[in-house]
Design a protein around this motif. Structure first.
Motif, PDB file in Angstrom:
ATOM      1  N   UNK A 113       0.835  -1.197   0.000  1.00 18.30           N
ATOM      2  CA  UNK A 113       0.000   0.000   0.000  1.00 18.30           C
ATOM      3  C   UNK A 113       0.872   1.249   0.000  1.00 18.30           C
ATOM      4  N   UNK A 114       0.247   2.355  -0.337  1.00 17.49           N
ATOM      5  CA  UNK A 114       0.889   3.663  -0.232  1.00 17.49           C
ATOM      6  C   UNK A 114      -0.150   4.713   0.121  1.00 17.49           C
ATOM      7  N   UNK A 115       0.236   5.637   0.996  1.00 14.63           N
ATOM      8  CA  UNK A 115      -0.603   6.774   1.361  1.00 14.63           C
ATOM      9  C   UNK A 115       0.242   8.033   1.251  1.00 14.63           C
ATOM     10  N   UNK A 116      -0.275   9.039   0.595  1.00 13.22           N
ATOM     11  CA  UNK A 116       0.371  10.351   0.483  1.00 13.22           C
ATOM     12  C   UNK A 116      -0.634  11.380   0.981  1.00 13.22           C
ATOM     13  N   UNK A 117      -0.305  12.042   2.088  1.00 12.70           N
ATOM     14  CA  UNK A 117      -1.230  13.000   2.679  1.00 12.70           C
ATOM     15  C   UNK A 117      -0.612  14.384   2.682  1.00 12.70           C
ATOM     16  N   UNK A 118      -1.265  15.313   1.986  1.00 11.77           N
ATOM     17  CA  UNK A 118      -0.774  16.686   1.826  1.00 11.77           C
ATOM     18  C   UNK A 118      -1.800  17.644   2.438  1.00 11.77           C
ATOM     19  N   UNK A 119      -1.783  17.811   3.758  1.00 13.61           N
ATOM     20  CA  UNK A 119      -2.870  18.549   4.420  1.00 13.61           C
ATOM     21  C   UNK A 119      -2.941  20.019   4.065  1.00 13.61           C
ATOM     22  N   UNK A 120      -1.800  20.645   3.768  1.00 11.93           N
ATOM     23  CA  UNK A 120      -1.844  22.067   3.415  1.00 11.93           C
ATOM     24  C   UNK A 120      -2.489  22.284   2.049  1.00 11.93           C
ATOM     25  N   UNK A 121      -2.491  21.254   1.209  1.00 15.42           N
ATOM     26  CA  UNK A 121      -3.201  21.300  -0.065  1.00 15.42           C
ATOM     27  C   UNK A 121      -4.624  20.780   0.069  1.00 15.42           C
ATOM     28  N   UNK A 122      -4.940  20.170   1.212  1.00 19.99           N
ATOM     29  CA  UNK A 122      -6.255  19.567   1.389  1.00 19.99           C
ATOM     30  C   UNK A 122      -6.445  18.323   0.553  1.00 19.99           C
ATOM     31  N   UNK A 123      -5.351  17.592   0.268  1.00 20.97           N
ATOM     32  CA  UNK A 123      -5.433  16.447  -0.633  1.00 20.97           C
ATOM     33  C   UNK A 123      -4.764  15.227  -0.015  1.00 20.97           C
ATOM     34  N   UNK A 124      -5.298  14.073  -0.366  1.00 24.44           N
ATOM     35  CA  UNK A 124      -4.703  12.798   0.048  1.00 24.44           C
ATOM     36  C   UNK A 124      -4.928  11.782  -1.063  1.00 24.44           C
ATOM     37  N   UNK A 125      -3.925  10.929  -1.274  1.00 26.53           N
ATOM     38  CA  UNK A 125      -3.974   9.860  -2.271  1.00 26.53           C
ATOM     39  C   UNK A 125      -3.611   8.549  -1.587  1.00 26.53           C
ATOM     40  N   UNK A 126      -4.187   7.449  -2.036  1.00 31.62           N
ATOM     41  CA  UNK A 126      -3.809   6.165  -1.471  1.00 31.62           C
ATOM     42  C   UNK A 126      -4.156   5.041  -2.439  1.00 31.62           C
ATOM     43  N   UNK A 127      -3.510   3.896  -2.195  1.00 31.11           N
ATOM     44  CA  UNK A 127      -3.780   2.693  -2.982  1.00 31.11           C
ATOM     45  C   UNK A 127      -3.303   1.500  -2.184  1.00 31.11           C
ATOM     46  N   UNK A 128      -3.959   0.365  -2.405  1.00 28.35           N
ATOM     47  CA  UNK A 128      -3.450  -0.912  -1.906  1.00 28.35           C
ATOM     48  C   UNK A 128      -3.449  -1.896  -3.064  1.00 28.35           C
ATOM     49  N   UNK A 129      -2.597  -2.894  -2.976  1.00 26.95           N
ATOM     50  CA  UNK A 129      -2.422  -3.835  -4.077  1.00 26.95           C
ATOM     51  C   UNK A 129      -3.754  -4.460  -4.469  1.00 26.95           C
TER      52      UNK A 129
END
Length: 261
Positions: A113-129
């Motif tokens: 899995x991967x999680x990318x959280x960018x709170x100052x942009x108000x955005x988050x991305x994630x995925x799991x296999x």
């Protein structure tokens, strides 16, 4: 324990990281130091990584961990969490909102899995296999994301971080020639370039000098969105010292033009 359980935990860790980092970014009330390689580090980087490390020690005690600030613990041949507490520290220090906490989980060399959280942009991305790639904006509902279908280099949008690293690798001339032949170039930089590839906003992203913790969380998001992620020599995954991510269609062309294979 399932990959869905792991993803739930990773998203909870991202929530906690955001709760530490975003108020400090907004207040700009942190100290900045220089690491031995002269890159900046803040007390916020360390606080985020320490919190994530402590939480994983309690909830996944048998898993290994690699973090940018505090290094490794455990056996890296099995399940291992790979953390960059603040990717884009230079932006964080200068008040630029393009920074994120990166959380990856691997079983050996296989991404879980991967999680990318960018709170100052108000955005988050994630995925799991096997689960696809997703994004939220401003706390809204999850949206599935996918790479573009652009098939011609002359129609492609390319993002990169800076030109200095390409010069240090002796690849700047070829990289500039490559940029001359695409439709649009922007230096969005760091994690954001790769998330734009996963969203289909950008078609190719590349950097010549990276660490494992810079890339681990990005790989499953790009690949689950239908793209490819390799080193400049063409080996899949985040285990080299550089990266090319693309919509897949343009990947071999990009490697032929800017790679080292």
């Amino acid at each position: 324990m399932t990959t869905a359980d792991d993803l739930t935990l990773a998203l909870e860790l991202a929530d906690a990281a955001d709760a530490i980092s975003l108020p400090r970014f907004s207040a700009h009330d942190f100290a900045v130091e220089s690491k031995p390689d002269l890159s900046p580090v803040t007390e916020v980087d360390r606080a985020v990584e320490q919190h994530v490390s402590d939480a994983l020690a309690a909830q996944r005690p048998d898993d290994a961990l690699l973090g940018e600030e505090y290094g490794s613990r455990g056996d890296d041949t099995g399940r291992r969490w790979i953390i960059d507490p603040i990717d884009g520290t230079k932006n964080f220090v200068r008040g630029v909102p393009v920074w994120a906490t990166l959380i990856g989980l691997y079983d050996g060399t296989d991404p879980i899995l991967g999680v990318v959280s960018a709170p100052a942009l108000g955005m988050r991305w994630w995925a799991r296999a096997g689960g696809g790639a997703h994004r939220t904006t401003a706390g809204g509902p999850p949206q599935s994301i996918a790479v573009s279908q652009v098939s011609a280099l002359g129609d492609a949008s390319v993002s990169y971080s800076s030109l200095s690293g390409w010069k240090e690798r002796g690849l700047r001339g070829g990289f500039l020639d490559f940029l001359d032949d695409v439709w649009r170039t922007r230096a969005y930089g760091d994690f954001w370039s790769y998330m734009m590839v996963a969203e289909g906003i950008v078609d190719i992203a590349a950097e010549p000098d990276l660490e494992l913790y810079d890339m681990a969380a990005l790989v499953p998001i790009v690949t689950e969105a239908g793209g490819r992620f390799t080193g400049l020599e063409g080996t899949s995954g985040p285990f080299g010292a550089d990266a090319v991510a693309s919509n897949g269609i343009l990947h071999d062309t990009a490697l032929d033009r800017i790679g080292v294979r």
